[in-house]
Design a protein around this motif. Structure first.
Motif, PDB file in Angstrom:
ATOM      1  N   VAL A   1       3.336   3.941   5.490  1.00 54.70           N
ATOM      2  CA  VAL A   1       3.245   2.489   5.400  1.00 54.70           C
ATOM      3  C   VAL A   1       4.656   1.921   5.255  1.00 54.70           C
ATOM      4  O   VAL A   1       5.424   2.367   4.393  1.00 54.70           O
ATOM      5  CB  VAL A   1       2.383   2.060   4.199  1.00 54.70           C
ATOM      6  CG1 VAL A   1       2.346   0.549   4.071  1.00 54.70           C
ATOM      7  CG2 VAL A   1       0.981   2.619   4.315  1.00 54.70           C
TER       8      VAL A   1
ATOM      9  N   CYS B  49       4.286  -4.568   4.604  1.00 51.55           N
ATOM     10  CA  CYS B  49       2.910  -4.575   4.107  1.00 51.55           C
ATOM     11  C   CYS B  49       2.691  -5.781   3.210  1.00 51.55           C
ATOM     12  O   CYS B  49       3.506  -6.087   2.338  1.00 51.55           O
ATOM     13  CB  CYS B  49       2.635  -3.291   3.335  1.00 51.55           C
ATOM     14  SG  CYS B  49       1.002  -3.216   2.592  1.00 51.55           S
TER      15      CYS B  49
ATOM     16  N   CYS C 237      -6.960   3.504   8.984  1.00 50.56           N
ATOM     17  CA  CYS C 237      -6.215   2.456   8.290  1.00 50.56           C
ATOM     18  C   CYS C 237      -5.260   1.743   9.242  1.00 50.56           C
ATOM     19  O   CYS C 237      -5.145   0.518   9.212  1.00 50.56           O
ATOM     20  CB  CYS C 237      -5.441   3.048   7.114  1.00 50.56           C
ATOM     21  SG  CYS C 237      -4.341   4.414   7.567  1.00 50.56           S
TER      22      CYS C 237
ATOM     23  N   CYS D 188      -6.740  -1.549   4.597  1.00 49.93           N
ATOM     24  CA  CYS D 188      -6.597  -0.106   4.836  1.00 49.93           C
ATOM     25  C   CYS D 188      -7.260   0.715   3.740  1.00 49.93           C
ATOM     26  O   CYS D 188      -7.839   1.767   4.002  1.00 49.93           O
ATOM     27  CB  CYS D 188      -5.128   0.259   4.958  1.00 49.93           C
ATOM     28  SG  CYS D 188      -4.129  -0.216   3.544  1.00 49.93           S
TER      29      CYS D 188
ATOM     30  N   CYS E  35      -5.506  -2.275  10.188  1.00 50.20           N
ATOM     31  CA  CYS E  35      -4.486  -3.137   9.585  1.00 50.20           C
ATOM     32  C   CYS E  35      -4.316  -4.403  10.422  1.00 50.20           C
ATOM     33  O   CYS E  35      -4.127  -4.327  11.638  1.00 50.20           O
ATOM     34  CB  CYS E  35      -3.153  -2.399   9.480  1.00 50.20           C
ATOM     35  SG  CYS E  35      -1.851  -3.378   8.712  1.00 50.20           S
TER      36      CYS E  35
ATOM     37  N   THR F  47       0.828  -1.200   0.000  1.00 46.79           N
ATOM     38  CA  THR F  47       0.000   0.000   0.000  1.00 46.79           C
ATOM     39  C   THR F  47       0.863   1.250   0.000  1.00 46.79           C
ATOM     40  O   THR F  47       1.911   1.300   0.623  1.00 46.79           O
ATOM     41  CB  THR F  47      -0.913   0.011   1.235  1.00 46.79           C
ATOM     42  OG1 THR F  47      -1.732  -1.147   1.201  1.00 46.79           O
ATOM     43  CG2 THR F  47      -1.800   1.238   1.269  1.00 46.79           C
TER      44      THR F  47
END
Length: 68
Positions: free
Chosen positions: A39, A44, A18, A50, A22, A5
């Motif tokens: 991020v 991720c 978000c 998110c 998560c 992301t």
């Protein structure tokens, strides 16, 4: 290549929904200086949770190189 992301800082309102949604801890962090989120793209998984929570459409998934 993998997916992660990315946050468009200009659109982010800093609500941190978000980060709260998560599924992985400490992947999304709130930055007090800029009042936006960041991020950790190396952590991720690109699940998109998110993105669905973002009320400002400030998040998107992008392709990331393994060398990044």
């Amino acid at each position: 290549m993998y997916y992660a992301t990315e946050v468009e800082a200009k659109l982010c309102s800093g609500c941190a929904l978000c980060a709260m949604g998560c599924p992985d801890p400490n992947v999304i962090a709130y930055c007090e200086d800029s009042e936006t989120v960041t991020v950790d793209q190396k952590r991720c998984k690109g699940c998109g949770v998110c993105i669905t929570l973002c009320t400002k459409a400030a998040m998107s998934v992008k392709q990331v190189s393994l060398n990044a």
